[in-house]
Design a protein around this motif. Structure first.
Motif, short mmCIF file in Angstrom:
data_model
loop_
_atom_site.label_atom_id
_atom_site.label_comp_id
_atom_site.label_asym_id
_atom_site.label_seq_id
_atom_site.Cartn_x
_atom_site.Cartn_y
_atom_site.Cartn_z
N GLN A 231 26.69 37.72 28.67
CA GLN A 231 27.52 36.67 29.14
C GLN A 231 28.89 37.22 29.48
OE1 GLN A 231 27.90 33.50 26.20
NE2 GLN A 231 26.41 32.55 27.19
N LEU A 232 29.38 38.33 28.75
CA LEU A 232 30.73 38.91 28.83
C LEU A 232 31.13 38.85 30.31
CD1 LEU A 232 33.13 39.86 27.44
CD2 LEU A 232 32.18 42.16 27.20
N ASN A 233 30.42 39.55 30.96
CA ASN A 233 30.86 39.62 32.49
C ASN A 233 31.56 38.62 33.33
OD1 ASN A 233 31.93 41.89 34.08
ND2 ASN A 233 30.02 41.92 35.35
N ASP A 234 30.90 37.36 33.01
CA ASP A 234 31.13 35.97 33.60
C ASP A 234 32.17 35.30 33.02
OD1 ASP A 234 29.17 36.86 35.51
OD2 ASP A 234 27.60 35.97 34.07
N MET A 235 32.82 35.91 31.85
CA MET A 235 33.78 35.10 31.04
C MET A 235 35.20 35.10 31.51
SD MET A 235 32.91 35.71 27.04
CE MET A 235 30.99 35.56 26.45
N GLY A 236 35.23 35.90 32.42
CA GLY A 236 36.72 35.84 33.13
C GLY A 236 37.79 36.74 32.23
N ASP A 237 39.16 36.52 33.02
CA ASP A 237 40.11 37.48 32.38
C ASP A 237 40.48 37.13 30.90
OD1 ASP A 237 40.03 39.19 34.32
OD2 ASP A 237 41.65 38.41 35.26
N VAL B 93 32.91 28.85 24.32
CA VAL B 93 34.33 28.86 23.49
C VAL B 93 35.42 29.63 24.12
CG1 VAL B 93 35.21 29.93 21.27
CG2 VAL B 93 32.78 29.23 21.39
N MET B 94 35.14 30.70 24.84
CA MET B 94 36.22 31.47 25.55
C MET B 94 36.75 30.64 26.60
SD MET B 94 36.95 34.44 25.10
CE MET B 94 35.79 35.65 24.45
N LYS B 95 36.01 30.01 27.43
CA LYS B 95 36.48 28.97 28.35
C LYS B 95 37.61 27.98 28.00
CE LYS B 95 34.51 26.05 32.01
NZ LYS B 95 34.32 24.56 31.79
N GLN B 96 37.00 27.40 26.77
CA GLN B 96 37.98 26.29 26.32
C GLN B 96 39.01 26.77 25.74
OE1 GLN B 96 36.09 22.94 24.21
NE2 GLN B 96 34.21 22.93 25.52
N PHE B 97 39.14 27.93 24.96
CA PHE B 97 40.28 28.67 24.39
C PHE B 97 41.36 28.89 25.58
CE2 PHE B 97 42.47 32.52 22.91
CZ PHE B 97 42.57 32.40 21.74
N GLY B 98 40.74 29.28 26.79
CA GLY B 98 41.86 29.73 27.84
C GLY B 98 42.05 28.38 28.33
N GLU B 99 41.27 27.43 28.75
CA GLU B 99 41.78 26.25 29.23
C GLU B 99 42.96 25.46 28.58
OE1 GLU B 99 37.89 24.79 31.48
OE2 GLU B 99 38.32 23.88 29.85
N ARG B 100 42.88 25.63 27.01
CA ARG B 100 43.83 24.96 26.17
C ARG B 100 44.89 25.77 26.02
NH1 ARG B 100 42.02 20.16 23.58
NH2 ARG B 100 40.40 19.83 25.07
N GLY B 101 45.16 26.86 26.55
CA GLY B 101 46.12 27.81 26.57
C GLY B 101 46.56 28.44 25.21
#
Ligand code: VNL
Length: 390
Positions: free
Chosen positions: A259-265, A232-240
């Protein structure tokens, strides 16, 4: 002759008095731990098994003179498999307690069997409110989604969030999260223009997130089960979405410590409500995290691990109260009303509902010593499940 009888009697009395010795030689006390060790929910199984083994390493494998045996079974998080495995554990292994249960459908599948066989069923992960009502033999050490969701619905409107779209996984805990967030948030004057539900199996978040972008609410409230948060976090970021000014909020399942530590900024600044953070600053938690990590190649414990660890404590304490004898009803009585300090903070097993009462924390993802953490900044004390109808 008389002397021999006397001696025999004395020996028998001594045997009875040291009942623990006799019990140690009798059958072991068996805990059937049913977990998703493979498949989509495997991280939950890994976390809970590691926590249960840590508990035993720290507290020994003998309770009130009775040897404890942990039997771990993989149900792959498929309820039909959970049912079959539970049947085997009850009938063939004659387990004294059933525990684990990674997802709600697995817990619900076994609840009637717990009732029929009078076997206490300790739910360490699943979090739909109604589970404890499915059998009088259910005791829960995880949490409930209404506990977490209501806290977020009270925090958000006080912090500039007036419109929220909800996005939840389409089954028990997600429906609880949606219902309790929405009704409380609207009661507080907020608006929920859309409620979105994604399937549990192989979810694709992209089309849902696109919809949220078009609606452009102040925030997106998310519940996904442990293990799905990173996607979810990845796609949330990718879609701006964050750049478009949409905040991400939710229950703490989405910023899961596994997983949190690998989620990125993209995760930085995300505010969630939950009962456990690995960053909880108590001495009890610091010890728990350090010893868990030491035993598991640095793996950070998440809220599932704490549900498992506390579940083991509840079982051990109940067994102690029965003097090592066990027995379904006696164990259940010993589980009800327990109060103790957990790595999450104070915990109480409500004797009426058999559900967990604990603090719900508001937390923000921040970088601490180069690692992403859920940093607690507020607390609601001793929160009961708001979902209970009785
Ligand atoms: C459930 C609830 C499962 C919350 C979860 O992760 C979770 C459930 C596996 O009740 O099925 O984070």
């Amino acid at each position: 002759m008389q002397k021999r009888t006397l001696l025999k009697t004395a020996a028998a009395v001594a045997m009875l008095a040291t009942g623990s010795v006799a019990l140690a030689q009798s059958a072991p006390f068996k805990i059937g731990l049913i977990l998703p060790m493979t498949g989509q929910q495997a991280t939950t199984g890994r976390q809970i098994e590691a926590a249960a083994r840590l508990w035993i390493a720290q507290n020994g494998d003998t309770v009130a003179g009775r040897k404890v045996q942990l039997i771990v079974k993989d149900d792959t998080s498929v309820p039909d498999v959970t049912r079959r495995v539970a049947q085997e554990l009850i009938v063939n292994e004659k387990v004294d307690v059933l525990a684990g249960f990674g997802i709600t459908p697995s817990a619900l599948a076994v609840a009637p069997m717990a009732t029929q066989s009078k076997t206490p069923l300790v739910v360490m992960a699943a979090a739909t409110s109604s589970i404890t009502e499915a059998s009088p033999y259910v005791v829960r050490t995880s949490f409930t989604l209404p506990q977490a969701a209501v806290a977020m619905a009270d925090w958000a409107p006080k912090n500039g969030i007036k419109t929220v779209v909800t996005l939840v996984t389409d089954y028990g805990p997600g429906l609880d999260a949606e219902k309790f967030f929405k009704s409380r948030f609207e009661f507080n004057g907020g608006k929920v223009p859309e409620t979105l539900r994604v399937p549990l199996r192989n979810p694709d978040f992209a089309p849902f997130l696109q919809k949220v972008r078009d609606i452009k609410p102040d925030a997106l409230f998310v519940f996904v089960p442990s293990g799905a948060g990173a996607a979810v976090m990845k796609q949330f970021g990718e879609r701006g979405m964050d750049k478009a000014g949409i905040k991400l909020i939710g229950t703490g399942d989405v910023t899961d410590d596994d997983q949190l530590n690998d989620m990125g900024d993209v995760a930085l600044g995300v505010v969630t409500s939950h009962h456990y953070s690995a960053y909880h600053p108590s001495p009890a938690n610091k010890k728990f995290v350090a010893e868990f990590q030491k035993a598991n190649k640095g793996l950070r414990p998440n809220f599932m691990a704490v549900g498992g660890y506390d579940g083991m404590r509840v079982i051990y304490e109940a067994l102690k109260k029965t003097g090592g004898k066990g027995g379904g009803d006696a164990l259940l009585a010993g589980m009800k009303g327990q109060i103790f300090e957990s790595p999450r903070g104070p915990v109480f097993i409500d004797a009426q509902t058999r559900d967990v009462v604990h603090n719900i924390y508001l937390r923000k993802v921040e970088k601490k010593d180069g690692q992403l953490h859920n940093v607690e900044f507020d607390v609601l004390k001793d929160v009961k499940d708001p979902g209970k109808t009785k």
